[in-house]
Design an enzyme around this catalytic site. Sequence first.
Site, PDB file in Angstrom:
ATOM      1  N   TRP A  88       1.235   1.632  -2.930  1.00  0.00           N
ATOM      2  CA  TRP A  88       2.273   0.971  -2.125  1.00  0.00           C
ATOM      3  C   TRP A  88       2.255  -0.533  -2.341  1.00  0.00           C
ATOM      4  CZ3 TRP A  88       5.398   4.596  -1.416  1.00  0.00           C
ATOM      5  CH2 TRP A  88       4.968   5.887  -1.090  1.00  0.00           C
TER       6      TRP A  88
ATOM      7  N   ASP B 159       2.579  -4.701   5.227  1.00  0.00           N
ATOM      8  CA  ASP B 159       3.096  -3.346   5.306  1.00  0.00           C
ATOM      9  C   ASP B 159       2.119  -2.567   6.181  1.00  0.00           C
ATOM     10  OD1 ASP B 159       3.788  -0.705   4.988  1.00  0.00           O
ATOM     11  OD2 ASP B 159       3.570  -0.665   2.805  1.00  0.00           O
TER      12      ASP B 159
ATOM     13  N   LYS C 111       4.839   7.694  10.576  1.00  0.00           N
ATOM     14  CA  LYS C 111       3.444   8.042  10.808  1.00  0.00           C
ATOM     15  C   LYS C 111       3.179   7.995  12.321  1.00  0.00           C
ATOM     16  CE  LYS C 111       2.876   6.840   6.280  1.00  0.00           C
ATOM     17  NZ  LYS C 111       3.490   7.686   5.260  1.00  0.00           N
TER      18      LYS C 111
HETATM   19  C1  LIG Z   1       1.490   2.246   3.411  1.00  0.00           C
HETATM   20  C2  LIG Z   1       2.828   2.770   3.020  1.00  0.00           C
HETATM   21  N1  LIG Z   1       3.785   1.910   2.636  1.00  0.00           N
HETATM   22  C3  LIG Z   1       5.016   2.334   2.271  1.00  0.00           C
HETATM   23  C4  LIG Z   1       5.349   3.661   2.265  1.00  0.00           C
HETATM   24  C5  LIG Z   1       6.727   4.064   1.845  1.00  0.00           C
HETATM   25  O1  LIG Z   1       7.522   4.226   2.994  1.00  0.00           O
HETATM   26  P1  LIG Z   1       8.991   4.826   2.927  1.00  0.00           P
HETATM   27  O2  LIG Z   1       8.879   6.200   2.416  1.00  0.00           O
HETATM   28  O3  LIG Z   1       9.457   4.762   4.339  1.00  0.00           O
HETATM   29  O4  LIG Z   1       9.800   3.957   2.031  1.00  0.00           O
HETATM   30  C6  LIG Z   1       4.379   4.593   2.662  1.00  0.00           C
HETATM   31  C7  LIG Z   1       4.642   6.040   2.672  1.00  0.00           C
HETATM   32  O5  LIG Z   1       5.339   6.615   3.414  1.00  0.00           O
HETATM   33  C8  LIG Z   1       3.108   4.139   3.053  1.00  0.00           C
HETATM   34  O6  LIG Z   1       2.163   4.989   3.448  1.00  0.00           O
HETATM   35 MG   LIG Z   2      -1.672   2.600  -1.106  1.00  0.00          MG
END
Ligand SMILES: Cc1ncc(COP(=O)(O)O)c(C=O)c1O
Ligand SMILES: [Mg+2]
Lengths: 355, 355
Positions: free
Chosen positions: B99, B165, B189
Amino acid sequence: MKKHNFYAGPSILPEFTKEKTAEAALNFAGTGLSVMEVSHRSKEFVAVMDEAVALVKELLKVPEGYSVLFLQGGASTQFLMAPYNLLDKKAAYLNTGAWSKKAIKEAKFLGEVVEVASSADTVYNYIPKGYEVPSDVSYFHYTSNNTIYGTQIPTPEVDVPLVADMSSDIFSRPIDVSKYDLIYAGAQKNLGPSGATLVIVKDAALGKVERPIPTMLDYTTHIKAESMFNTPSTLPVFACLQTLIWLKENGGVEAMEQKNIEKAKILYDEIDRNKMFQGTVLAKEDRSLMNVTFIMTPEYAEFEKEFMDFATAKGMLGIKGHRSVGGFRASIYNAMPVESIQALVDAMQEFEKMK
Amino acid sequence: MKKHNFYAGPSILPEFTKEKTAEAALNFAGTGLSVMEVSHRSKEFVAVMDEAVALVKELLKVPEGYSVLFLQGGASTQFLMAPYNLLDKKAAYLNTGAWSKKAIKEAKFLGEVVEVASSADTVYNYIPKGYEVPSDVSYFHYTSNNTIYGTQIPTPEVDVPLVADMSSDIFSRPIDVSKYDLIYAGAQKNLGPSGATLVIVKDAALGKVERPIPTMLDYTTHIKAESMFNTPSTLPVFACLQTLIWLKENGGVEAMEQKNIEKAKILYDEIDRNKMFQGTVLAKEDRSLMNVTFIMTPEYAEFEKEFMDFATAKGMLGIKGHRSVGGFRASIYNAMPVESIQALVDAMQEFEKMK
Ligand SMILES: Cc1ncc(COP(=O)(O)O)c(C=O)c1O
Ligand SMILES: [Mg+2]
Ligand SMILES: Cc1ncc(COP(=O)(O)O)c(C=O)c1O
Ligand SMILES: [Mg+2]
Ligand SMILES: [Mg+2]
Ligand SMILES: [Mg+2]
C-alpha cells in the site's frame, strides 16, 4: 400514510432490491455473514460482480469489445475520467444543464472544449437542435436526461464517437451501445443506491491519448482488474444486482420503456389539462420520461406553496422543483408504480376543485 | 456451524451495525422508505452525515481547524488526492508494504518523492527505524498498519507534517490528530462497509500548492459542501455511523485499544508457544494488533495446507495469508470477539496434539 417517493436521486427502488439487500445485510449467500463483511475477493462476492456485469451486458445488449465496470466516485468523477482517458486535443460538448456544465468544466482541465450549443439562456427548458459537431474532436459528450430541468435526448446522429452521462435515464429505454465510446451513470436513479457508478466503455477507444493517467482514473486499471483493482463498493453493487434481476424479470428495458411512456403520459396529460399547472419544458418532444417538471400557471402562481403543502400532506415526497427551476419536479423512475403517479394526479385535481 | 470472520477487509462488523443497517434498508428513520432511496439532501440523511462527522471528531478528539469528510473512491483514490492537494515540490514516504508502494507511485505524478526507508528487501517483515526525513518536504507519508504484512507503526516523531494511511487501524487506538495534516482510511476494516472513505484534513494545510486541482480531487470542494458536493455513498455512510455509535457505547478508542492488546496477545502467545507455528514479523514491537501473520515453522512446513483445511472445517474464514507472505493471516479488528480468537487458538492446539 402511504408515502409516494418522487425523490430525484437517490430515489425509489424496487421492493425486491430493498428486501434482498436487507436480507444480505444480515446473511449473504448463505455465508452467515453480512454482505458488508465478506471479502470482495471471496467467491460469493466475485459471483455478485460477475452476475451484475453479465446482466448489464444482457439487458443493454452490449456488443463485444466493451467493458462494463462498477466504480466509485459517482458520475461527478466520470466528468474527469472521461476526458482524462479519451480527450486527445479537443472534444465537443452539448450544454443542456448543470450536469453538462460540470462535465465541461472538468474536460477543460485536459484540452479544448467546443460547446456546440447551449440552452442556458432559458434555464435549459429545451434541447438545442441543428448544431454542428466539428469532425476533428475526440468525442461528442451529452447528458441524455437532464434531471433538474426535465428534458431528455434521443441518441444524437453525429459522425464522431459519442460519450454520454446517462445517470438519470439508464435502463429506462433501449440504447444502441455500439454508437458510444463511453456511457456512464451514477447508480442512484434506476439502478441502485449511491456509492456505485456504472461505466460501459469501448476497449478500442482507450490508449489513444498521450498523457499519463493516474492509476485510479485510468479505465484500463479497472478493466484489467474486473472492477476489483481496489475494494469495490460491495453492498451498493449487490443492491444494483438485485435491481438488474428485477429488471430482467419485468421484461427488461423494452418493457420499462413502454411502462415509462404510459406513466409519464398520465402526469403530463394532467399538467396540460389542469388550468392551475403547466410544464416547464417548451417542446413536447424534449420532455423527460424520468423527471416531470411543472409550475403553477401565471393565474395561479400564488398557490405554489399551498399546493406543495397539500401534496405533502397526502404523502408526496421530494416534489419540490430544483431551486434554479422552481415549482415542482416528480421523478418517476422505473421503480415508480403507476399508483403513486395517480395519487399525484388526484391531488392536482382535488386542489383544482378546491379553488 | 459458527463462522469466525478473519477477513482482512471488507471484514467483521458489529452485530449492531448489521442489524441497524438491515432495518434501515427497509425503513429508515421512520420515513417508511429505505435509506437507499431517500435524497442525500433530505433532513433525515443530512442528520446521519452530521452525526457521523460529529462522532468521528468526538471519538478521535479531532481538534479545531480540521475537517472530517466521507468520500468515495477508497484509500486508493487518496493515494492520488493527498499529493494533489498537499505536495508542493517534494514529499517523503516510508515504504512498508504494497500500500505504501502504491501511494508512492501516485505521488510521483505530482512531484519528487523521497523514499526515506524501505523494508521491501525482506517482504516487509519489519518497520524501518532510524531513517532521516528531509526538512524541505511538504509532508511525511506512512502506512500506520500494513494489512498484508502484519506490521504496525506508532506515530513517528518527525519535524514535518504527517500524512497517514490509517485504513486498517483507524479507531483501534487513540491518535494525536494534531500531529497530522491528513489522515485517510477506507471504511472497510474498523468503520463500515466499503464504499465510504474517511478523510480528516487540516484546513490550514490546504491551498498551498500552485497546481489547479480537478473538482472531485480537491479537498476544498468537499469541505465546502460538507461531503455533499455530489451524492455521497448514503448506505455505507449510514452503516459507518452505526459502528461509530457502537464504538462510543463500548468505551471509544481507549477501551478498544485495551481490548485489542488483550485479543492480539492471546493469538501471538499461542503462535510463539506452539512448536508448529511462528510469526512472520521479526521484532515484537512491530507486530500489528489488527492483522496477525504467521507461518508453519520449518520443521512443520509440509502441514500448511492440512492446517488450512482443518481450521476451515472448524469455521475459520479468511485466514489464508496474502500470496506475497504465504502462511496465515488472522485479521482481528475491533468487532472481532475474543471467542473467535480462542477458537483459532483451540484449533492450533488441537492440530499440534494430532501431530
Ligand atoms: C493499509 C491499506 N491501505 C489502502 C488500502 C486500499 O484501500 P481501498 O481498497 O479502499 O482503495 C488497503 C486495503 O483495503 C489497506 O489495507
Ligand atoms: Mg502494506
Ligand atoms: C444527469 C446527472 N449527472 C450527474 C449527476 C451527479 O452524479 P453523482 O452525484 O453520482 O456524482 C447527477 C445527479 O445525481 C445527474 O442527475
Ligand atoms: Mg442537467
Ligand atoms: Mg395545464
Ligand atoms: Mg511457535
